[in-house]
Motif scaffolding. Structure first.
Motif, PDB file in Angstrom:
ATOM      1  N   PHE A  74       8.226   3.689   0.600  1.00  0.00           N
ATOM      2  CA  PHE A  74       7.152   3.279   1.238  1.00  0.00           C
ATOM      3  C   PHE A  74       5.966   3.388   2.246  1.00  0.00           C
TER       4      PHE A  74
ATOM      5  N   ASN B  26      -0.358  -1.586   0.294  1.00  0.00           N
ATOM      6  CA  ASN B  26       0.470  -1.983   1.045  1.00  0.00           C
ATOM      7  C   ASN B  26       1.269  -1.342   0.779  1.00  0.00           C
TER       8      ASN B  26
ATOM      9  N   LEU C  55       2.285   0.857   9.342  1.00  0.00           N
ATOM     10  CA  LEU C  55       2.856   0.198   7.938  1.00  0.00           C
ATOM     11  C   LEU C  55       1.634  -0.942   8.105  1.00  0.00           C
ATOM     12  N   ARG C  56       0.592  -1.207   6.573  1.00  0.00           N
ATOM     13  CA  ARG C  56      -0.149  -1.782   6.270  1.00  0.00           C
ATOM     14  C   ARG C  56      -0.120  -3.018   5.571  1.00  0.00           C
ATOM     15  N   LEU C  57      -0.073  -3.908   5.429  1.00  0.00           N
ATOM     16  CA  LEU C  57       0.926  -4.440   4.272  1.00  0.00           C
ATOM     17  C   LEU C  57      -1.287  -5.742   3.825  1.00  0.00           C
TER      18      LEU C  57
ATOM     19  N   CYS D 177      -2.310  -9.803   2.738  1.00  0.00           N
ATOM     20  CA  CYS D 177      -1.604 -10.632   3.203  1.00  0.00           C
ATOM     21  C   CYS D 177      -2.633 -11.345   2.102  1.00  0.00           C
TER      22      CYS D 177
ATOM     23  N   LYS E 126       2.829 -10.192  -2.158  1.00  0.00           N
ATOM     24  CA  LYS E 126       4.191 -10.071  -1.136  1.00  0.00           C
ATOM     25  C   LYS E 126       4.486  -8.769  -1.822  1.00  0.00           C
TER      26      LYS E 126
ATOM     27  N   TRP F  60       6.397  -5.969  -0.629  1.00  0.00           N
ATOM     28  CA  TRP F  60       6.343  -5.422   0.289  1.00  0.00           C
ATOM     29  C   TRP F  60       7.943  -4.186   0.464  1.00  0.00           C
TER      30      TRP F  60
ATOM     31  N   ARG G  28       9.398 -10.151   5.709  1.00  0.00           N
ATOM     32  CA  ARG G  28       8.055 -10.688   4.814  1.00  0.00           C
ATOM     33  C   ARG G  28       7.923 -12.439   5.964  1.00  0.00           C
TER      34      ARG G  28
END
Length: 362
Positions: free
Chosen positions: A94, A103, A123-125, A127, A135, A138, A146
Motif C-alpha cells: 500500500f 488510497n 495512511l490516507r483513505l 471514502c 474501498k 484499501w 474496513r
C-alpha cells in the motif's frame, strides 16, 4: 518503502534529512490558553453561541456529545494503531509516493518544498458515500479495518455537516447551502502516525499549515501533539475523552468570503462578524483576520496516532463567495476556482496561509 518510519529500527540520533535549519526550528509553546470544549447536546442557540465565541477567540475548538459513539471512536483508534504495528512486508503493497493515488500509505512529504522531511507516516483513505462503494483498494489488514472505518466515517461526516448548518444559520444562508457539490467529494481519512523521535527539538511531525478542505474533525488520541497558532505563540491542545478537535479550511473561507465594512448595514446578519472570526477567514475579511495555522509536534517517549477526517468539495465544484454575501460596493477580492485548480496550486505553493492567499488574490 524504506522511508516509512513505523517500519524503521529505533534510532539513537535524528537522521540529517529530518533536521531543520536553526532558523526554521520553531520555539516551544509557552501558552497556557486551552481550547474551549463545547457540548453539542445543549440547546441549539447555546451551542451556536458557544461555537461562535470559541472561534472569535481561537478559531479552533473541541466538541463532545456529538453523536459518534465512544465505541466507534475507540475502535478507530485501535485499528489505526494496529495497522502501523503490522510487519513492513504487510504494509509494503500500500506504500506509494504517487500523490495522485486516493488510497495509499506514505511517509511525510506532503508539505515538502524546501527539502525538509517531517516525522510522520500517513495512511490516507478516500471514502465515498456509501463508504462500501469505494474501498476496493484499501488495505485488507487489520482484518476489521474496513468495517471499523465505515462505522466511524459516516457519523463523523454527520457531525461536520451539522456544524456547517450552524454556520449557515448564522450567515443567513439556506440551511442546505453546503450540501451538494460543496461537500460532494470523497471524505478523506488521514491516519497520522508519529513514532517516538530521537530529538523532537530538531524537527516536526507536521509544519505550520492550514487545511485545504471545508471542515476538519480530528480524533487526536490520548497523546498530546497538536498545537494551534495563537497571538504569536502556540496552544497545546489537551486531549479530551471522546472529543473531536474542529477547524475550518481554505474552501470555507472562499465560500463565505466578504468584507467587514458591509456587515453593520445588515441587521439580520448580526451573527456574521462572529462567524468570520470563527472560520478565521483571511480571504473572507479582506486581510483583517488571519487563517489559523496548526502544527504537529513529536516526542521522544511514545508514539502518537491521530485520525483526521476531511470533508471535501467535489473536484469540479466552483469555489467562490456565496452570492448572498457579496454585492454592489462589496466585490469579490479573490478569484473563484474549481477545487481541482485549487489543489494544483496548493500542491505547488504549499500549505502556509500567506502562500495560498497570494496565489488566489485578484
Amino acid at each position: 518503502m524504506e522511508n516509512l518510519l513505523s517500519s524503521a529500527p529505533s534510532l539513537a540520533t535524528l537522521p540529517d534529512r529530518f533536521v531543520f535549519p536553526p532558523d526554521q526550528r520553531l520555539p516551544a509553546s509557552t501558552c497556557t490558553v486551552s481550547l474551549p470544549v463545547i457540548d453539542l447536546s445543549r440547546g441549539r442557540d447555546e451551542v451556536r453561541r458557544a461555537v461562535l465565541d470559541a472561534g472569535k477567540e481561537l478559531g479552533f475548538f473541541q466538541v463532545v456529545n456529538h453523536g459518534v459513539s465512544a465505541e466507534a471512536m475507540r475502535a478507530m483508534e485501535a485499528v489505526s494503531e494496529e495497522f502501523f504495528r503490522l510487519p513492513a512486508a504487510e504494509k509494503a503493497p500500500f506504500y506509494s509516493e504517487d500523490t495522485g493515488k486516493p488510497n495509499r500509505l506514505f511517509s511525510s512529504t506532503t508539505y515538502e518544498i524546501g527539502g525538509e522531511r517531517y516525522w510522520r507516516d500517513c495512511l490516507r483513505l478516500a471514502c465515498g458515500s456509501p463508504v462500501g462503494d469505494t474501498k476496493n483498494d484499501w488495505p485488507d489488514k487489520p482484518q476489521k479495518l474496513r468495517e471499523v472505518v465505515e462505522k466511524f466515517v459516516e457519523p463523523t461526516r454527520g457531525v461536520g455537516m451539522e456544524l456547517l448548518r450552524l454556520l449557515c444559520e448564522g450567515m443567513g444562508l439556506r440551511p442546505d447551502y453546503f450540501e451538494g457539490d460543496l461537500t460532494g467529494g470523497d471524505v478523506i481519512i488521514n491516519v497520522n502516525h508519529y513514532p517516538p523521535c530521537p530529538d523532537p527539538g530538531l524537527t516536526l511531525g507536521l509544519p505550520p499549515h492550514c487545511d485545504r478542505n471545508l471542515i476538519t474533525l480530528l480524533l487526536q488520541g490520548a497523546v498530546q501533539g497538536l498545537q494551534v497558532s495563537y497571538k504569536g505563540d502556540w496552544i497545546n491542545v489537551e486531549p479530551v475523552a471522546n472529543a473531536f478537535v474542529i477547524n475550518f479550511g481554505h474552501q470555507l473561507e472562499a465560500v463565505v468570503h466578504s468584507s467587514l465594512p458591509r456587515l453593520p448595514q445588515i441587521a439580520q446578519f448580526s451573527w456574521l462578524i462572529d462567524v468570520f472570526f470563527l472560520a478565521s477567514m483571511q480571504i473572507a475579511t479582506n486581510g483583517l483576520l488571519k487563517s489559523i495555522e496548526h502544527r504537529a509536534m513529536t516526542n521522544a517517549a511514545v508514539a502518537r496516532t491521530s485520525v483526521a477526517t476531511f470533508i471535501m468539495p467535489a473536484a469540479d465544484s466552483l469555489i467562490g463567495p456565496a452570492k448572498e454575501l457579496v454585492g454592489e460596493g462589496n466585490p469579490p477580492r479573490y478569484r473563484s476556482v474549481t477545487f481541482d485548480e485549487f489543489m494544483r496550486v496548493y500542491r505547488t505553493v504549499g500549505a502556509r496561509r500567506e502562500s495560498v492567499e497570494k496565489a488566489f488574490k485578484l
